[in-house]
Write an enzyme that holds these catalytic residues in place. Structure first.
Site, PDB file in Angstrom:
ATOM      1  N   GLY A  12       0.838  -1.206   0.000  1.00 38.69           N
ATOM      2  CA  GLY A  12       0.000   0.000   0.000  1.00 38.69           C
ATOM      3  C   GLY A  12       0.865   1.245   0.000  1.00 38.69           C
ATOM      4  O   GLY A  12       0.503   2.285   0.549  1.00 38.69           O
ATOM      5  N   ARG A  93     -13.178   0.448   4.176  1.00 35.08           N
ATOM      6  CA  ARG A  93     -14.614   0.203   4.067  1.00 35.08           C
ATOM      7  C   ARG A  93     -15.271   1.289   3.210  1.00 35.08           C
ATOM      8  O   ARG A  93     -15.026   2.475   3.405  1.00 35.08           O
ATOM      9  CB  ARG A  93     -15.228   0.221   5.466  1.00 35.08           C
ATOM     10  N   GLN A 113      -0.820 -12.483   0.431  1.00 29.13           N
ATOM     11  CA  GLN A 113       0.456 -11.937   0.918  1.00 29.13           C
ATOM     12  C   GLN A 113       1.119 -12.880   1.925  1.00 29.13           C
ATOM     13  O   GLN A 113       2.347 -13.012   1.946  1.00 29.13           O
ATOM     14  CB  GLN A 113       0.243 -10.533   1.491  1.00 29.13           C
ATOM     15  N   GLY A 131      -2.635  -2.410   8.182  1.00 27.79           N
ATOM     16  CA  GLY A 131      -3.912  -2.336   7.453  1.00 27.79           C
ATOM     17  C   GLY A 131      -5.044  -2.954   8.258  1.00 27.79           C
ATOM     18  O   GLY A 131      -4.882  -4.021   8.855  1.00 27.79           O
ATOM     19  N   ASN A 132      -6.180  -2.285   8.261  1.00 28.42           N
ATOM     20  CA  ASN A 132      -7.337  -2.740   9.068  1.00 28.42           C
ATOM     21  C   ASN A 132      -8.191  -3.778   8.355  1.00 28.42           C
ATOM     22  O   ASN A 132      -8.247  -3.771   7.134  1.00 28.42           O
ATOM     23  CB  ASN A 132      -8.200  -1.527   9.415  1.00 28.42           C
ATOM     24  N   ASP A 160      -2.407   3.321  19.280  1.00 33.23           N
ATOM     25  CA  ASP A 160      -3.300   3.443  20.445  1.00 33.23           C
ATOM     26  C   ASP A 160      -2.468   3.675  21.718  1.00 33.23           C
ATOM     27  O   ASP A 160      -2.821   4.495  22.564  1.00 33.23           O
ATOM     28  CB  ASP A 160      -4.141   2.168  20.589  1.00 33.23           C
ATOM     29  N   ARG A 163      -1.292   7.183  21.665  1.00 40.19           N
ATOM     30  CA  ARG A 163      -2.423   8.064  21.964  1.00 40.19           C
ATOM     31  C   ARG A 163      -2.699   8.089  23.466  1.00 40.19           C
ATOM     32  O   ARG A 163      -3.003   9.138  24.044  1.00 40.19           O
ATOM     33  CB  ARG A 163      -3.675   7.571  21.216  1.00 40.19           C
ATOM     34  N   HIS A 188      -7.357  -3.658  17.816  1.00 42.11           N
ATOM     35  CA  HIS A 188      -7.215  -2.260  17.353  1.00 42.11           C
ATOM     36  C   HIS A 188      -8.575  -1.833  16.816  1.00 42.11           C
ATOM     37  O   HIS A 188      -8.826  -1.814  15.613  1.00 42.11           O
ATOM     38  CB  HIS A 188      -6.137  -2.136  16.277  1.00 42.11           C
TER      39      HIS A 188
HETATM   40  P1  NAD Z   1      -5.010   4.469   1.607  1.00 43.07           P
HETATM   41  O1  NAD Z   1      -6.314   4.049   1.045  1.00 43.07           O
HETATM   42  O2  NAD Z   1      -4.532   5.884   1.435  1.00 43.07           O
HETATM   43  O3  NAD Z   1      -3.860   3.525   1.026  1.00 43.07           O
HETATM   44  C1  NAD Z   1      -3.997   2.148   0.953  1.00 43.07           C
HETATM   45  C2  NAD Z   1      -3.170   1.703  -0.227  1.00 43.07           C
HETATM   46  O4  NAD Z   1      -3.190   0.281  -0.251  1.00 43.07           O
HETATM   47  C3  NAD Z   1      -3.725   2.199  -1.576  1.00 43.07           C
HETATM   48  O5  NAD Z   1      -2.704   2.900  -2.271  1.00 43.07           O
HETATM   49  C4  NAD Z   1      -4.122   0.900  -2.287  1.00 43.07           C
HETATM   50  O6  NAD Z   1      -3.892   0.961  -3.682  1.00 43.07           O
HETATM   51  C5  NAD Z   1      -3.191  -0.104  -1.604  1.00 43.07           C
HETATM   52  N1  NAD Z   1      -3.621  -1.507  -1.735  1.00 43.07           N
HETATM   53  C6  NAD Z   1      -4.876  -2.008  -1.744  1.00 43.07           C
HETATM   54  N2  NAD Z   1      -4.844  -3.336  -1.955  1.00 43.07           N
HETATM   55  C7  NAD Z   1      -3.542  -3.679  -2.039  1.00 43.07           C
HETATM   56  C8  NAD Z   1      -2.872  -4.909  -2.266  1.00 43.07           C
HETATM   57  N3  NAD Z   1      -3.545  -6.053  -2.452  1.00 43.07           N
HETATM   58  N4  NAD Z   1      -1.523  -4.899  -2.304  1.00 43.07           N
HETATM   59  C9  NAD Z   1      -0.839  -3.754  -2.159  1.00 43.07           C
HETATM   60  N5  NAD Z   1      -1.422  -2.548  -1.964  1.00 43.07           N
HETATM   61  C10 NAD Z   1      -2.757  -2.520  -1.901  1.00 43.07           C
HETATM   62  O7  NAD Z   1      -5.048   4.068   3.134  1.00 43.07           O
HETATM   63  P2  NAD Z   1      -4.065   4.529   4.308  1.00 43.07           P
HETATM   64  O8  NAD Z   1      -4.617   5.761   4.927  1.00 43.07           O
HETATM   65  O9  NAD Z   1      -2.654   4.513   3.863  1.00 43.07           O
HETATM   66  O10 NAD Z   1      -4.341   3.339   5.354  1.00 43.07           O
HETATM   67  C11 NAD Z   1      -3.959   2.025   5.072  1.00 43.07           C
HETATM   68  C12 NAD Z   1      -4.585   1.061   6.056  1.00 43.07           C
HETATM   69  O11 NAD Z   1      -4.090   1.317   7.376  1.00 43.07           O
HETATM   70  C13 NAD Z   1      -6.110   1.156   6.163  1.00 43.07           C
HETATM   71  O12 NAD Z   1      -6.621  -0.154   6.292  1.00 43.07           O
HETATM   72  C14 NAD Z   1      -6.316   1.933   7.443  1.00 43.07           C
HETATM   73  O13 NAD Z   1      -7.584   1.671   8.014  1.00 43.07           O
HETATM   74  C15 NAD Z   1      -5.200   1.350   8.279  1.00 43.07           C
HETATM   75  N6  NAD Z   1      -4.792   2.119   9.463  1.00 43.07           N
HETATM   76  C16 NAD Z   1      -4.410   1.397  10.539  1.00 43.07           C
HETATM   77  C17 NAD Z   1      -3.982   2.042  11.680  1.00 43.07           C
HETATM   78  C18 NAD Z   1      -3.527   1.267  12.890  1.00 43.07           C
HETATM   79  O14 NAD Z   1      -3.223   1.903  13.896  1.00 43.07           O
HETATM   80  N7  NAD Z   1      -3.447  -0.044  12.878  1.00 43.07           N
HETATM   81  C19 NAD Z   1      -3.969   3.440  11.713  1.00 43.07           C
HETATM   82  C20 NAD Z   1      -4.362   4.148  10.584  1.00 43.07           C
HETATM   83  C21 NAD Z   1      -4.776   3.465   9.449  1.00 43.07           C
HETATM   84  C1  LMR Z   2      -6.911   4.713  13.409  1.00 45.70           C
HETATM   85  O1  LMR Z   2      -6.893   4.175  14.519  1.00 45.70           O
HETATM   86  O2  LMR Z   2      -6.658   5.925  13.256  1.00 45.70           O
HETATM   87  C2  LMR Z   2      -7.206   3.886  12.187  1.00 45.70           C
HETATM   88  O3  LMR Z   2      -7.272   2.543  12.509  1.00 45.70           O
HETATM   89  C3  LMR Z   2      -8.339   4.392  11.421  1.00 45.70           C
HETATM   90  C4  LMR Z   2      -9.679   3.927  11.932  1.00 45.70           C
HETATM   91  O4  LMR Z   2     -10.473   3.432  11.104  1.00 45.70           O
HETATM   92  O5  LMR Z   2      -9.948   4.075  13.116  1.00 45.70           O
END
Ligand code: NAD
Ligand code: LMR
Length: 329
Positions: A12, A93, A113, A131-132, A160, A163, A188
């Protein structure tokens, strides 16, 4: 500078988090100024052009620690020989999508993956899932990589954790650096349990220093647990720079060890500690050393904490059962 670069994969990579994460990685935030890094960047085909632009910007930074960058849409090529894989890319989502739709869309990503990592990653690979839904995505990847030891997979709850530290510092007027031993238990998600009953502020018990159970229950816990949604509401998109920063904090502590007198929160495979059902990817307090983690043992859990820890475990069981039903694990 040592000569062999550490190979780090980011999925991503053209996304929001990637745009912050790649520059921090390339500039030495993870491995320090003396270790070169090779970035292996995975995207879906339509995002490769945008990713090329990001790589042009990485080039333009002339980072001394950046040994090279490879991009592509083939997981087996990109994960070849990687020592660390940061799985950030996931399908967010969309309107009208149910939880099951999200789990199945992401399930397809994380099964493929996991299988690719199993086939081609380096023997010492560590895999961090951002990724969520991060915990369950990690469970899917782990279940599809039978040759990689289960303890090499973790999901990100460090954001978290950070935070929680920040909220506690603001409430007590303390320095962030004085706050230790905060714990995030569980998923998470909004059911997570941020626990300050074992935390310390300048060596004193944090909950006693706060001295306000109502604030802990009605303010602190919901603020931390719902911070992701509050950021989406304010920014119009989910946290990105702070998520990238936490992804680096988590990987750095995993590879290089938690500081003396402190611990980190990491979602890892439960071994049954604290009566958390074995096999769930559940966030625990952990100490790390030489790339391995250990769950902190012996913490006293009162009735209030027990209820919260069980509630978040129940949600993870539901997610696990849903992906089992879909044949993903
Ligand atoms: P984003 O939509 O800006 O980027 C996601 C990227 O993943 C896109 O560029 C998309 O093309 C790519 N992608 C989709 N399927 C793929 C695949 N099969 N292989 C490779 N790449 C792929 O999203 P973002 O803001 O960068 O967030 C990414 C993820 O992280 C989301 O699921 C978000 O909810 C999660 N997130 C988690 C936390 C945490 O604390 N765990 C915090 C923030 C965001
Ligand atoms: C976050 O914690 O900021 C991310 O996981 C985004 C979300 O959907 O809460």
């Amino acid at each position: 500078m040592s000569t062999t670069p550490v190979k780090v994969a980011v999925t991503g990579a053209a996304g929001q988090i990637g745009y912050s994460l790649l520059f921090r990685l390339a500039s030495g935030s993870l491995l320090g100024p003396d270790t070169p890094i090779q970035l292996q960047l995975l995207e879906i085909t339509p995002a490769l052009k945008a990713l090329e632009g990001v790589v042009m910007e990485l080039d333009d930074c002339a980072f001394p620690t950046l040994a090279g960058v490879e991009i592509g849409d083939d997981a087996e090529k990109i994960f070849d020989g990687v020592n660390l894989a940061l799985l950030v890319g996931a399908r967010p989502r969309g309107p009208g999508m149910e939880r099951g739709d999200l789990l199945s869309a992401n399930g397809a990503i994380f099964t493929a993956q996991g299988q690719a990592l199993n086939k081609v990653a380096a023997d010492d690979v560590r895999i961090g899932v951002t990724g969520n839904p991060a915990n369950t995505n990690a469970l899917i990847a782990m279940s599809n990589a039978p040759d990689i030891p289960a303890e090499r997979f973790s999901a990100l709850t460090r954001l978290d954790h950070n935070r929680a530290i920040s909220q506690l510092a603001a409430k007590t007027g303390s320095a962030v650096s004085d706050i230790k031993k905060v714990t995030i238990w569980g998923n998470h998600s909004a059911t997570q349990y941020p626990d300050i009953f074992h935390a310390e502020i300048a060596g004193k018990n944090a909950a006693e220093t706060v001295g306000d159970q109502a604030w802990i229950e009605n303010d602190f816990i919901p603020t931390v647990a719902k911070r992701g949604a509050a950021i989406i509401e304010a920014r119009g998109s989910s946290s990105a720079a702070s998520a990238a920063s936490a992804t680096i904090d988590a990987a750095r502590d995993w590879l290089h060890g938690t500081p003396e007198g402190d611990w980190a929160s990491m979602a890892v495979r439960s071994d049954g500690s604290y009566d958390v059902p074995e096999g769930l990817i559940y966030s625990f307090p952990v100490t790390t050393k030489n790339g391995d983690w250990e769950i902190v043992q012996g913490l006293e859990i009162d009735e209030f904490s027990r209820g919260k820890m069980d509630a978040t475990a129940a949600e993870l069981i539901e997610e696990r059962d849903a992906v089992k039903e879909l044949g993903l694990i």
